[in-house]
Design an enzyme around this catalytic site. Structure first.
Site, short mmCIF file in Angstrom:
data_model
loop_
_atom_site.label_atom_id
_atom_site.label_comp_id
_atom_site.label_asym_id
_atom_site.label_seq_id
_atom_site.Cartn_x
_atom_site.Cartn_y
_atom_site.Cartn_z
N LYS A 47 -48.24 29.37 8.35
CA LYS A 47 -47.03 30.15 8.03
C LYS A 47 -47.00 30.52 6.55
O LYS A 47 -46.79 31.69 6.19
CB LYS A 47 -45.79 29.33 8.39
N ASN A 48 -47.20 29.51 5.69
CA ASN A 48 -47.01 29.76 4.26
C ASN A 48 -48.12 30.61 3.66
O ASN A 48 -48.09 30.95 2.48
CB ASN A 48 -46.84 28.44 3.51
N CYS A 142 -31.42 26.24 -1.61
CA CYS A 142 -31.50 25.93 -0.19
C CYS A 142 -31.37 24.43 -0.03
O CYS A 142 -31.23 23.71 -1.02
CB CYS A 142 -32.79 26.46 0.42
N ARG A 147 -34.29 25.53 -6.37
CA ARG A 147 -35.43 26.44 -6.24
C ARG A 147 -35.29 27.74 -7.04
O ARG A 147 -35.23 28.83 -6.48
CB ARG A 147 -35.71 26.72 -4.76
N ASP A 334 -44.50 19.01 1.81
CA ASP A 334 -44.15 19.48 3.16
C ASP A 334 -44.53 18.48 4.25
O ASP A 334 -44.25 18.71 5.43
CB ASP A 334 -44.81 20.84 3.44
N ARG A 426 -38.65 28.18 12.66
CA ARG A 426 -39.15 28.86 11.46
C ARG A 426 -40.61 28.53 11.21
O ARG A 426 -41.34 29.34 10.63
CB ARG A 426 -38.34 28.45 10.24
#
Ligand code: EPZ
Length: 445
Positions: A47-48, A142, A147, A334, A426
């Site tokens: 994803k990233n 968030c 961030r 993560d 997500r």
């Protein structure tokens, strides 16, 4: 101006099957625990990485294609929405994505889309360098922290951009003749700032040197795609990346690397349940720190061809280990929540220190509701292993915290119901299917 009002007419998105996955909006997941997991899990594209590759397609008017793209993820859909808003044609079929940014009509990334996903800040560098201007909503904080994007802004200013912040937007303009290569020293390692600047520098005049650059595999993959598009980049995977600007970039086909965080998450699932799982299309070289920690905890992990095999002897308890998150190649933030879930049932006390984000322990109270014994002190958490977790109703707060609760549910006694599970959509493709096929009792309710 509403988004639908400006939806471009050149859109040929083929997303019927994709939408059917997500329109049900996963509300809750119920996991019935104490199942051993055995089987095969195919790993999706990262994803990233895919989110940034999509932004790289803004750098050319020619079509760029991505294979192994995790198209069903909600974040990929948000990024698609943004690119279409800007005037791109985006088509998605299974795991193939094709983007054409030949018809860009707008240089604004609006708040309504950016607020859904911070990865959209990555359109700033490409739009600015190709079109000379960009207007991107400030992403804001968030759940995991404030961030800021100050390093992105300052570094683009060093390439000659004039930037002002007004009404919650970053308004950026390149000087006449385009951005100018420069030597940039990032004060702190940032994945996003490195990516934004690397993309901006591909079409700048002269050479840009990024020092203290991030070294995550996703950055190397993005750089390799840019090179296929005609960019001149060296030093990928090191903390000094050199980019020599070119006049134009062209079409390319690129395959997205496997998602190392999804891989690491399922490694922990095998470790916690005392199972044996083959992770298809996964790369251990991207997970050296995490695999080292698993080995110290008593879990066998090995690469076999394109797959990773993870195995833990159910009769041998997991050992406590200390973890500190760091930029790559250190232990990834993560995977912190997932490892913490694992350490709740390890033998002994573990110290988990989070150095990347200031508020990434929201899973702690939820794990404690399930019988874990975790105490937070500043940016560290002491996890004292317990004999077993108990199913409970818990709340997901962000993507990785959510999946940590699913992992805890897999080993807990009884039923765990996880609320606000949309976070999972997500970042985890077909998590219910992938875990169920290995024997987990997990369902949407
Ligand atoms: C990326 O976020 C990932 N997101 C995150 O994954 C990941 O946790 C993070 O990198 C670190 O590995 C995407 O790739 C879309 P950073 P990013 O800039 O780029 C501070 C997930 O779960 N900072 O490397 O936003 C920042 O606050 C997500 O998939 C500044 O101070 O992270 C943080 O403390 C969550 N100023 C640190 O640097 C800036 O201008 C590292 O952030 C930029 C960052």
């Amino acid at each position: 101006m509403s988004l639908s009002a400006v939806k471009p007419t050149n859109t040929v998105t083929k997303i019927d099957e994709i939408q059917s996955v997500n329109t049900s909006s996963l509300d809750k997941i119920q996991v019935t625990g104490a199942q051993q997991l055995n089987g095969i899990i195919p790993i999706s594209g990262a994803k990233n990485c895919a989110l940034k590759l999509m932004c790289a397609a803004l750098l050319t008017g020619e079509t760029v294609k991505f294979q192994n793209s995790p198209n069903t993820l909600r974040d990929m859909q948000s990024q698609t929405e943004l690119l279409e808003y800007l005037g791109c044609t985006v088509s998605r079929e299974k795991d193939l994505m094709a983007i054409n940014a030949g018809g860009i009509k707008d240089y604004t990334a609006p708040y309504d889309i950016v607020r859904k996903m911070r990865g959209s800040i990555l359109v700033l560098g490409p739009l600015l360098t190709r079109f000379g201007e960009a207007r991107v909503s400030l992403p804001g904080g968030c759940a995991i922290g404030t961030r800021p994007v100050d390093m992105h802004i300052k570094a683009l200013e060093e390439l000659g951009a004039k930037i002002n912040l007004e009404g919650g937007y970053i308004n950026a303009k390149a000087p006449k003749g385009g951005l100018q290569g420069a030597k940039i020293m990032f004060p702190k390692v940032s994945v996003g700032a490195t990516e934004n600047l690397m993309m901006a520098a591909t079409l700048a005049n002269g050479e840009t040197i990024l020092s203290n650059a991030a070294r995550e595999p996703e950055i190397t993959d993005l750089g390799e795609c840019l090179i296929k598009m005609g960019a001149k980049i060296t030093g990928l995977g090191t903390d000094t990346i050199r980019i020599t600007g070119v006049k134009n970039l062209n079409s390319a086909i690129h395959s997205v690397i496997p998602d190392r965080i999804e891989t690491g998450t399922y490694m922990v699932a095998a470790a916690m349940t005392g199972g044996n799982i083959r992770l298809e299309n996964a790369r251990l070289e991207h997970l050296t720190a995490a695999a080292g920690h698993l080995a110290r905890a008593g879990v066998q992990v090995e690469q076999e061809g394109n797959d990773i095999i993870v195995n833990r002897d159910i009769d041998k308890p997991l050992k406590a280990i200390d973890i500190m998150t760091e930029p790559h190649p250190g232990f990834p933030t993560d995977l912190q929540a997932q490892f913490m879930a694992m350490l709740t049932i390890a033998n002994g006390a573990s110290l988990v220190t989070e150095t990347i984000f200031e508020n990434r322990f929201m899973h702690v109270p939820e794990l404690n509701r399930m019988g874990a014994n975790i105490t937070v002190q500043g940016n560290s958490a002491i996890v004292r292993g317990v004999n077993g977790l108990k199913g409970a109703e818990v709340m997901a707060t962000d993507l990785r915290a959510s999946v940590a609760l699913v992992l805890a549910g897999l080993v807990a006694d009884g039923e765990t119901t996880i609320n606000r599970i949309y976070h999972l959509e997500r970042g985890y493709e077909d998590i219910i299917g992938k875990l169920s096929r290995c024997g987990a009792k997990i369902k949407k309710i």
